[in-house]
Write an enzyme that holds these catalytic residues in place. Sequence first.
Site, PDB file in Angstrom:
ATOM      1  N   SER A  94       0.814  -0.939  -0.110  1.00 35.28           N
ATOM      2  CA  SER A  94       0.199   0.075  -0.055  1.00 35.28           C
ATOM      3  C   SER A  94       0.831   1.601  -0.002  1.00 35.28           C
ATOM      4  O   SER A  94       2.095   0.633   0.299  1.00 35.28           O
ATOM      5  CB  SER A  94      -0.682   0.361   1.407  1.00 35.28           C
ATOM      6  OG  SER A  94      -1.778  -0.957   1.775  1.00 35.28           O
TER       7      SER A  94
HETATM    8  N1  SAH Z   1       1.122  -5.457   5.439  1.00 33.29           N
HETATM    9  C1  SAH Z   1       1.832  -5.463   4.262  1.00 33.29           C
HETATM   10  C2  SAH Z   1       1.258  -5.056   2.817  1.00 33.29           C
HETATM   11  C3  SAH Z   1       0.949  -6.203   2.213  1.00 33.29           C
HETATM   12  S1  SAH Z   1      -0.017  -6.980   0.780  1.00 33.29           S
HETATM   13  C4  SAH Z   1       3.002  -4.489   3.711  1.00 33.29           C
HETATM   14  O1  SAH Z   1       3.226  -3.625   4.604  1.00 33.29           O
HETATM   15  O2  SAH Z   1       3.895  -4.400   2.873  1.00 33.29           O
HETATM   16  C5  SAH Z   1      -0.477  -8.075   1.113  1.00 33.29           C
HETATM   17  C6  SAH Z   1      -0.173  -9.550   1.494  1.00 33.29           C
HETATM   18  O3  SAH Z   1      -0.519 -10.136   1.832  1.00 33.29           O
HETATM   19  C7  SAH Z   1       0.703 -10.112   0.178  1.00 33.29           C
HETATM   20  O4  SAH Z   1       2.056 -10.159   0.245  1.00 33.29           O
HETATM   21  C8  SAH Z   1       0.100 -11.085  -0.152  1.00 33.29           C
HETATM   22  O5  SAH Z   1       0.923 -12.327  -0.036  1.00 33.29           O
HETATM   23  C9  SAH Z   1      -0.434 -11.451   1.064  1.00 33.29           C
HETATM   24  N2  SAH Z   1      -2.156 -12.210   1.694  1.00 33.29           N
HETATM   25  C10 SAH Z   1      -3.077 -12.642   0.845  1.00 33.29           C
HETATM   26  N3  SAH Z   1      -3.863 -13.515   1.282  1.00 33.29           N
HETATM   27  C11 SAH Z   1      -2.948 -13.864   2.194  1.00 33.29           C
HETATM   28  C12 SAH Z   1      -3.834 -14.650   3.384  1.00 33.29           C
HETATM   29  N4  SAH Z   1      -4.890 -15.358   3.668  1.00 33.29           N
HETATM   30  N5  SAH Z   1      -2.743 -15.129   4.296  1.00 33.29           N
HETATM   31  C13 SAH Z   1      -2.123 -14.442   4.791  1.00 33.29           C
HETATM   32  N6  SAH Z   1      -1.199 -13.633   4.341  1.00 33.29           N
HETATM   33  C14 SAH Z   1      -2.169 -13.279   2.992  1.00 33.29           C
END
Ligand code: SAH
Length: 249
Positions: A94
């Site tokens: 984000s």
């Molecule tokens: N909070 C993060 C942004 C994450 S982007 C930051 O600060 O960088 C969203 C992330 O959620 C991705 O890495 C994706 O792989 C993960 N994701 C998607 N589905 C998920 C699930 N069921 N459990 C855990 N992680 C998940």
Amino acid sequence: MIAASRARTGSLALVLVAVAALAQDREEERFRRQREALVAQLASERWTGGEPVRNARVLEALRRVPRHRLVPPEQRPHAYEDRPLPIGYGQTISQPYVVARMTELLDPQPTDRVLEVGTGSGYQAAVLAELVAEVFTIEIVEPLGRQAEQRLRELGYANIHVRIGDGYLGWPEQAPFDAVIVTAAPDHIPEPLLEQLKPGGRMVIPVGARYQTQELLLITKGAKGPRDIRIQRVMPVIFVPLVRPGERP
Ligand code: SAH
């Protein structure tokens, strides 16, 4: 002769090390100035991108976390631009404004234990770790989670615990949590996450259909069980989908 040339080589090496250290100091200083400018922009009342970020502790945390050390090296020059960045494996993180607003909505307290779903780069976890007692973060893409874990360790964050797995199910062994933040979008509010939230706890979560605009929700849990909740719609957002094991993003 040999001794003299060894001494020369030795002092040349020292000079090179000193020059490299100086260059690195200057680069760090440049990143620090860019970070200050970004935080000032997010806090500005004149900014038109949305509600300004007003929580002083949150702004201080943003000033402290070196976002450039958590993004892929090739994205470093963009680390302090207010926009999403690719982190590999088809995932994006984000924009800093959204991280800041979501953190502010969580109303983080120094004694809180917080669950994050979607570790990604580890940036959101680091911001939270500056503000609360313990952060438990779950990532479903193993190499992403491991890399974030290593970078966070190098930065000295001892209060962040990374788990590889399906965040939809939460982290029952560590529940209940004072706050839950979900940084990938499901199409409904996961029941296990509501169950693992303490009464009076806050959850911030984007909910909506895949690759469409989702609604960022602030959920406050009452004292009468998982269904005793108050939901506030905060703003439209676009997150990568929350995927379940075996599913393609
Ligand atoms: N909070 C993060 C942004 C994450 S982007 C930051 O600060 O960088 C969203 C992330 O959620 C991705 O890495 C994706 O792989 C993960 N994701 C998607 N589905 C998920 C699930 N069921 N459990 C855990 N992680 C998940």
